[in-house]
Design a protein around this motif. Structure first.
Motif, PDB file in Angstrom:
ATOM      1  N   PRO A 251     -23.068 -13.454  13.361  1.00  0.00           N
ATOM      2  CA  PRO A 251     -24.197 -12.659  13.210  1.00  0.00           C
ATOM      3  C   PRO A 251     -24.079 -11.649  14.236  1.00  0.00           C
ATOM      4  N   GLY A 252     -23.424 -11.849  15.281  1.00  0.00           N
ATOM      5  CA  GLY A 252     -23.532 -10.848  16.242  1.00  0.00           C
ATOM      6  C   GLY A 252     -22.556  -9.612  16.384  1.00  0.00           C
ATOM      7  N   ILE A 253     -21.585  -9.844  15.238  1.00  0.00           N
ATOM      8  CA  ILE A 253     -20.739  -8.665  14.950  1.00  0.00           C
ATOM      9  C   ILE A 253     -21.026  -7.786  14.138  1.00  0.00           C
ATOM     10  N   GLU A 254     -20.988  -6.644  14.763  1.00  0.00           N
ATOM     11  CA  GLU A 254     -21.574  -5.302  13.967  1.00  0.00           C
ATOM     12  C   GLU A 254     -20.525  -5.159  12.704  1.00  0.00           C
ATOM     13  N   ASP A 255     -20.957  -4.690  11.754  1.00  0.00           N
ATOM     14  CA  ASP A 255     -19.884  -4.227  10.493  1.00  0.00           C
ATOM     15  C   ASP A 255     -19.993  -2.807  10.567  1.00  0.00           C
ATOM     16  N   SER A 256     -19.190  -2.087  11.542  1.00  0.00           N
ATOM     17  CA  SER A 256     -19.382  -0.924  11.740  1.00  0.00           C
ATOM     18  C   SER A 256     -18.221   0.001  12.342  1.00  0.00           C
ATOM     19  N   PHE A 257     -17.826   0.989  12.165  1.00  0.00           N
ATOM     20  CA  PHE A 257     -16.670   1.737  13.170  1.00  0.00           C
ATOM     21  C   PHE A 257     -17.328   2.468  14.155  1.00  0.00           C
ATOM     22  N   ARG A 258     -18.595   2.547  14.356  1.00  0.00           N
ATOM     23  CA  ARG A 258     -19.206   3.299  15.244  1.00  0.00           C
ATOM     24  C   ARG A 258     -18.913   3.095  16.524  1.00  0.00           C
ATOM     25  N   GLY A 259     -18.290   4.329  17.326  1.00  0.00           N
ATOM     26  CA  GLY A 259     -17.707   4.126  18.599  1.00  0.00           C
ATOM     27  C   GLY A 259     -16.109   3.753  18.754  1.00  0.00           C
ATOM     28  N   LEU A 260     -15.774   3.387  17.662  1.00  0.00           N
ATOM     29  CA  LEU A 260     -14.378   2.496  18.072  1.00  0.00           C
ATOM     30  C   LEU A 260     -13.262   3.714  17.663  1.00  0.00           C
ATOM     31  N   ARG A 261     -12.256   3.505  18.774  1.00  0.00           N
ATOM     32  CA  ARG A 261     -11.300   4.313  18.536  1.00  0.00           C
ATOM     33  C   ARG A 261      -9.859   3.673  17.993  1.00  0.00           C
ATOM     34  N   VAL A 262      -9.485   4.382  16.990  1.00  0.00           N
ATOM     35  CA  VAL A 262      -8.266   3.716  16.181  1.00  0.00           C
ATOM     36  C   VAL A 262      -7.044   4.665  16.428  1.00  0.00           C
ATOM     37  N   GLY A 263      -6.183   4.037  16.850  1.00  0.00           N
ATOM     38  CA  GLY A 263      -4.705   4.516  17.158  1.00  0.00           C
ATOM     39  C   GLY A 263      -4.072   4.825  16.032  1.00  0.00           C
ATOM     40  N   ILE A 264      -3.473   5.945  15.653  1.00  0.00           N
ATOM     41  CA  ILE A 264      -2.686   6.375  14.631  1.00  0.00           C
ATOM     42  C   ILE A 264      -1.372   6.922  15.340  1.00  0.00           C
ATOM     43  N   ASP A 265      -0.331   6.567  14.857  1.00  0.00           N
ATOM     44  CA  ASP A 265       0.944   7.050  15.232  1.00  0.00           C
ATOM     45  C   ASP A 265       1.654   7.628  13.857  1.00  0.00           C
ATOM     46  N   GLU A 266       1.483   8.773  13.491  1.00  0.00           N
ATOM     47  CA  GLU A 266       1.997   9.266  12.234  1.00  0.00           C
ATOM     48  C   GLU A 266       3.362   8.955  11.762  1.00  0.00           C
ATOM     49  N   ALA A 267       4.252   9.163  12.854  1.00  0.00           N
ATOM     50  CA  ALA A 267       5.654   8.946  12.693  1.00  0.00           C
ATOM     51  C   ALA A 267       5.914   7.386  12.315  1.00  0.00           C
ATOM     52  N   TRP A 268       5.440   6.758  13.105  1.00  0.00           N
ATOM     53  CA  TRP A 268       5.645   5.191  12.703  1.00  0.00           C
ATOM     54  C   TRP A 268       5.202   4.678  11.693  1.00  0.00           C
ATOM     55  N   LEU A 269       3.953   5.129  11.159  1.00  0.00           N
ATOM     56  CA  LEU A 269       3.370   4.822   9.980  1.00  0.00           C
ATOM     57  C   LEU A 269       4.415   5.515   8.703  1.00  0.00           C
ATOM     58  N   SER A 270       4.999   6.257   8.993  1.00  0.00           N
ATOM     59  CA  SER A 270       5.660   6.958   7.769  1.00  0.00           C
ATOM     60  C   SER A 270       7.333   6.538   7.772  1.00  0.00           C
ATOM     61  N   ASP A 271       7.742   5.744   8.694  1.00  0.00           N
ATOM     62  CA  ASP A 271       9.035   5.334   8.914  1.00  0.00           C
ATOM     63  C   ASP A 271       9.482   4.241   7.806  1.00  0.00           C
ATOM     64  N   GLY A 272       9.960   4.986   6.620  1.00  0.00           N
ATOM     65  CA  GLY A 272      10.290   4.217   5.701  1.00  0.00           C
ATOM     66  C   GLY A 272       9.410   3.617   4.881  1.00  0.00           C
ATOM     67  N   VAL A 273       7.983   4.005   4.819  1.00  0.00           N
ATOM     68  CA  VAL A 273       6.971   3.617   4.253  1.00  0.00           C
ATOM     69  C   VAL A 273       6.734   4.354   2.955  1.00  0.00           C
ATOM     70  N   ASP A 274       6.601   3.542   1.919  1.00  0.00           N
ATOM     71  CA  ASP A 274       6.488   3.964   0.551  1.00  0.00           C
ATOM     72  C   ASP A 274       5.348   4.901   0.271  1.00  0.00           C
ATOM     73  N   PRO A 275       5.476   5.999  -0.360  1.00  0.00           N
ATOM     74  CA  PRO A 275       3.909   6.797  -0.592  1.00  0.00           C
ATOM     75  C   PRO A 275       2.757   6.003  -0.867  1.00  0.00           C
ATOM     76  N   VAL A 276       2.737   5.141  -1.704  1.00  0.00           N
ATOM     77  CA  VAL A 276       1.461   4.232  -2.359  1.00  0.00           C
ATOM     78  C   VAL A 276       0.909   3.791  -1.154  1.00  0.00           C
ATOM     79  N   ILE A 277       1.871   3.144  -0.047  1.00  0.00           N
ATOM     80  CA  ILE A 277       1.069   2.432   1.170  1.00  0.00           C
ATOM     81  C   ILE A 277       0.769   3.556   2.177  1.00  0.00           C
ATOM     82  N   GLN A 278       1.383   4.653   2.136  1.00  0.00           N
ATOM     83  CA  GLN A 278       0.849   5.801   2.956  1.00  0.00           C
ATOM     84  C   GLN A 278      -0.409   6.086   2.710  1.00  0.00           C
ATOM     85  N   GLN A 279      -0.682   6.338   1.138  1.00  0.00           N
ATOM     86  CA  GLN A 279      -1.816   6.922   0.387  1.00  0.00           C
ATOM     87  C   GLN A 279      -3.167   5.844   0.906  1.00  0.00           C
TER      88      GLN A 279
END
Length: 467
Positions: A251-279
């Motif tokens: 019950p103490g876990i908030e179900d929100s992204f508020r204040g969270l920092r999510v790291g994105i490496d666009e090159a890594w996420l597109s390395d051989g990854v199918d378009p449907v997965i990227q979308q």
């Protein structure tokens, strides 16, 4: 009163409330599950062993206790099942290996003990690949993906995922050495949590590779994953590698992204990854932004070396784990596990040290990246669940195998926790999975992110047709 036809797809937390308030009885629920297993598992092959009498006995005991106002935990009276590499006292535990089919443990694995003490009901043991490696033993049935029988049901925890996805249990326990919780969850539209290495005791678990093995929940939602993890996690004196216990209050876990920092490496996420997965990943990024989170560019450490080294890394440890029966009884092993062990036995000490140094380097670099963000976003795999024909061709191509595990195995090597969750479907109706990765001990923030996604989407609530 809920009709029995509506029972089998309830989430854990939903069923728990109904049982604790007396609207459903553990016996009623267990009988419905056993009937469903009998009706469907002859086709799905999710179970290695069904413990029908044990389940009914446990359900009756739970019902008696609850009627007296004695509630052991939120899992009290809930039917679950566990992967067949966890020891169960008095119940065969074969780890997907004909060589062990007659093995009946004298004591439970710690995870099973904790589930029993919580009052859960054990429906049975779930089918798995041979020794928890990549392929099922040729003499044993392969679990069938309930979304499409022509497609992969995932790696070694396939039985756990198929049973959970098809409504044959309310959740299950799997293991993950290179992706074997996350792959089956992605293939079956489920949520799976690979905890920090050591968060869940491995005592009483058949080893594949001790430093890579993780035990964790396979569930229908992130809330359920946290629900189940809070029961099985914690220090175990029988496993000296287990971590100190932590409080994971659902019950103490908030179900929100508020204040969270999510790291994105666009090159890594597109390395051989199918378009449907990227979308699909782009949809998750939009949910993060809309939910008050921040997308932050990061530079991922190179995962190619650790994913390329994974089989050698695993193989040496698997050779040690099987030293009592291999090569002495090699004729009883299937070809995939034999090849893994032979490779491990042939690797020189110097070459293995190079593998370990690459692993240490990656782990340190990943810790550095996670100092600046709360989470990393990644696919589970670069494409949706392959067909069986495509999977067979992967086994012959080392680079294709490396590509398959490039987003999963590195985090087994480093021991960082990951949560896999549904993030959409292909045009053919196959589930797609994504994952978040957190710093060591970050299971709560992973479940928070999963709950935040599932608060505004319904992918995790969709079910296979015809079941």
């Amino acid at each position: 009163m809920i009709g029995s036809s509506d029972l089998h797809y309830l989430e854990l937390h939903e069923l728990s409330l109904l049982i604790r308030t007396g609207k459903l009885s553990p016996v009623e629920v267990t009988e419905a599950q056993l009937a469903r297993i009998e009706r469907l598992d002859g086709t799905l092959h999710a179970f290695a062993t069904v413990t029908a009498q044990l389940a009914l006995d446990q359900a009756r005991e739970a019902e008696r206790e609850l009627s007296r106002g004695e509630c052991r935990s939120p899992l009290h009276g809930i039917p679950l099942a566990v992967k067949d590499l966890l020891h169960t006292a008095g119940v065969p535990t074969a780890a997907g290996m004909p060589i062990h089919q007659a093995f009946i443990p004298q004591e439970d694995a710690t995870v099973v003990t904790r589930l029993r003490e919580a009052g859960s009901v054990l429906l049975g043991k779930l089918q798995m690949t041979e020794g928890a490696f990549a392929i099922h033993h040729p003499d044993l049935p392969t679990p069938i993906n309930p979304w499409h029988p022509g497609h992969w049901a995932g790696a070694s925890s396939s039985g756990s995922a198929v049973a959970t996805a098809a409504g044959l249990c309310y959740a299950s326990i799997g293991s993950d050495t290179g992706g074997s919780i996350r792959f089956p969850c992605a293939a079956n539209g489920l949520t799976g949590l690979k905890p920090t290495w050591g968060r869940v005791s491995r005592h009483g678990c058949f080893e594949l590779a001790a430093s890579l093995d993780h035990i964790g929940p396979i569930t229908r939602s992130a809330r359920d994953a946290l629900f189940l993890l809070s029961t099985i996690a914690g220090h175990d004196p029988k496993d000296p590698t287990s971590l100190p216990s932590v409080c994971l209050e659902v019950p103490g876990i908030e179900d929100s992204f508020r204040g969270l920092r999510v790291g994105i490496d666009e090159a890594w996420l597109s390395d051989g990854v199918d378009p449907v997965i990227q979308q699909a990943l782009e949809r998750i990024m939009a949910i993060v932004r809309d939910g008050g989170g921040t997308l932050q560019r990061v530079c991922m450490p190179d995962t190619r070396a650790v994913s390329g080294n994974w089989e050698a890394h695993c193989g040496v440890q698997t050779a040690v784990a099987h030293a009592a029966t291999y090569p002495q009884r090699a004729a009883l092993y299937g070809p995939a596990l034999s090849r893994l062990i032979d490779g491990g036995r042939a690797l020189s000490g110097m070459d293995y040290q190079r593998v370990l140094l690459d692993a240490q380097r990656f782990s340190g670099e990943l810790d550095y990246v996670l100092n600046d963000v709360d989470l990393l976003l990644a696919p589970v795999q670069p494409y949706a669940a392959p067909t069986h024909e495509q999977l067979a061709s992967l086994a012959l191509d080392p680079e294709a195998n490396r590509r398959l595990i490039q987003f999963t195995a590195p985090f087994n090597v480093s021991g960082h926790p990951c949560i896999s969750l549904p993030c959409g479907f292909t045009d053919d109706g196959l589930p797609i999975g994504c994952q978040f990765i957190a710093g060591r001990g970050g299971e709560a923030v992973l479940c928070r992110a999963g709950m935040a996604v599932q608060k505004v989407t319904d992918w995790h609530r969709r079910r296979p047709a015809g079941l």
